[in-house]
Design a protein around this motif. Structure first.
Motif, short mmCIF file in Angstrom:
data_model
loop_
_atom_site.label_atom_id
_atom_site.label_comp_id
_atom_site.label_asym_id
_atom_site.label_seq_id
_atom_site.Cartn_x
_atom_site.Cartn_y
_atom_site.Cartn_z
N GLU A 110 0.88 -1.28 -0.12
CA GLU A 110 -0.02 -0.01 -0.21
C GLU A 110 0.76 1.28 -0.07
O GLU A 110 0.63 2.22 -0.67
CB GLU A 110 -0.85 0.00 1.25
CG GLU A 110 -2.09 -1.08 1.20
CD GLU A 110 -2.92 -1.19 2.23
OE1 GLU A 110 -2.94 -0.37 3.22
OE2 GLU A 110 -3.49 -2.04 2.24
N ARG A 111 1.82 1.24 0.88
CA ARG A 111 2.84 2.37 0.99
C ARG A 111 3.76 2.76 -0.35
O ARG A 111 3.49 3.76 -1.01
CB ARG A 111 3.93 2.32 1.89
CG ARG A 111 4.78 3.35 2.29
CD ARG A 111 5.50 3.44 3.59
NE ARG A 111 4.74 2.74 4.83
CZ ARG A 111 5.24 1.39 5.19
NH1 ARG A 111 6.08 0.50 4.68
NH2 ARG A 111 4.41 1.03 6.39
N SER B 30 0.91 3.77 -3.21
CA SER B 30 0.26 5.09 -2.88
C SER B 30 1.18 6.26 -3.42
O SER B 30 0.90 7.23 -3.71
CB SER B 30 0.31 5.26 -1.49
OG SER B 30 -0.98 4.49 -1.08
N THR C 98 -6.85 5.84 -6.86
CA THR C 98 -7.26 5.40 -5.49
C THR C 98 -6.77 3.94 -5.51
O THR C 98 -6.25 3.13 -6.59
CB THR C 98 -8.82 5.15 -5.69
OG1 THR C 98 -9.15 4.43 -6.97
CG2 THR C 98 -9.55 6.61 -5.66
N VAL C 99 -6.50 3.56 -4.17
CA VAL C 99 -6.19 2.02 -3.62
C VAL C 99 -7.21 1.61 -2.86
O VAL C 99 -7.39 2.09 -1.88
CB VAL C 99 -4.83 2.34 -3.01
CG1 VAL C 99 -4.31 0.88 -2.74
CG2 VAL C 99 -3.75 2.88 -3.88
#
Length: 154
Positions: free
Chosen positions: A86-87, A90, A97-98
């Motif tokens: 996720e990091r 992003s 969007t994630v």
């Protein structure tokens, strides 16, 4: 959970259509004073029913002509933490969007690109090289219509 009356529902519908309307303009629409309208909106925000009014940029007008929804399956579950993925994802500017989802894929990304060849570059160089990125499915957005959802009725 707070009780919502008919005016609250009308306010929510009006804000869902155009969140930039002032309390004064909304009040005139529903026969309320500006302070009364502001108090209602404030109450809805404090209750978490309205969670911020965001600025939406038109990607196409900014030169991003292609939007792609990407399903990404993590290759090695356990070896790569979700937080690491996720990091990393992003930090990619083209990823708008994630969403961590349940189903065939682990993540659903909304990616913008200038054109299909630009998207291919983003996919190969940025997304496929992410820690743990495995199978990917791309769906190119053809058209989009924003609907007010469950607020529409009533």
């Amino acid at each position: 959970m707070i009780e919502l009356d008919e005016i609250d529902h009308k306010l929510l519908r009006a804000l869902a259509q155009d969140a930039t309307q002032s309390a004064g303009a909304l009040g005139r629409q529903f026969g309320l004073s500006q302070p009364a309208t502001w108090r209602r909106i404030d109450r809805l925000e404090k209750a978490g029913i309205i969670s911020g009014r965001e600025l939406v940029l038109d990607a196409e007008k900014l030169g991003f002509g292609v939007t792609v929804f990407l399903g990404v399956k993590l290759a090695t579950k356990g070896r790569v933490s979700l937080q690491d993925f996720e990091r990393a994802v992003s930090a990619i500017p083209e990823v708008q969007t994630v969403e961590h989802v349940l189903g065939l894929y682990d993540y659903r990304l909304r990616v913008v690109a200038r054109d299909l060849s630009d998207f291919e570059r983003v996919l190969r160089r940025r997304i496929m090289t992410l820690p743990g990125a495995g199978d990917v499915e791309a769906n190119v957005l053809l058209s989009e219509e924003n609907l007010p959802g469950p607020l529409h009725h009533g």
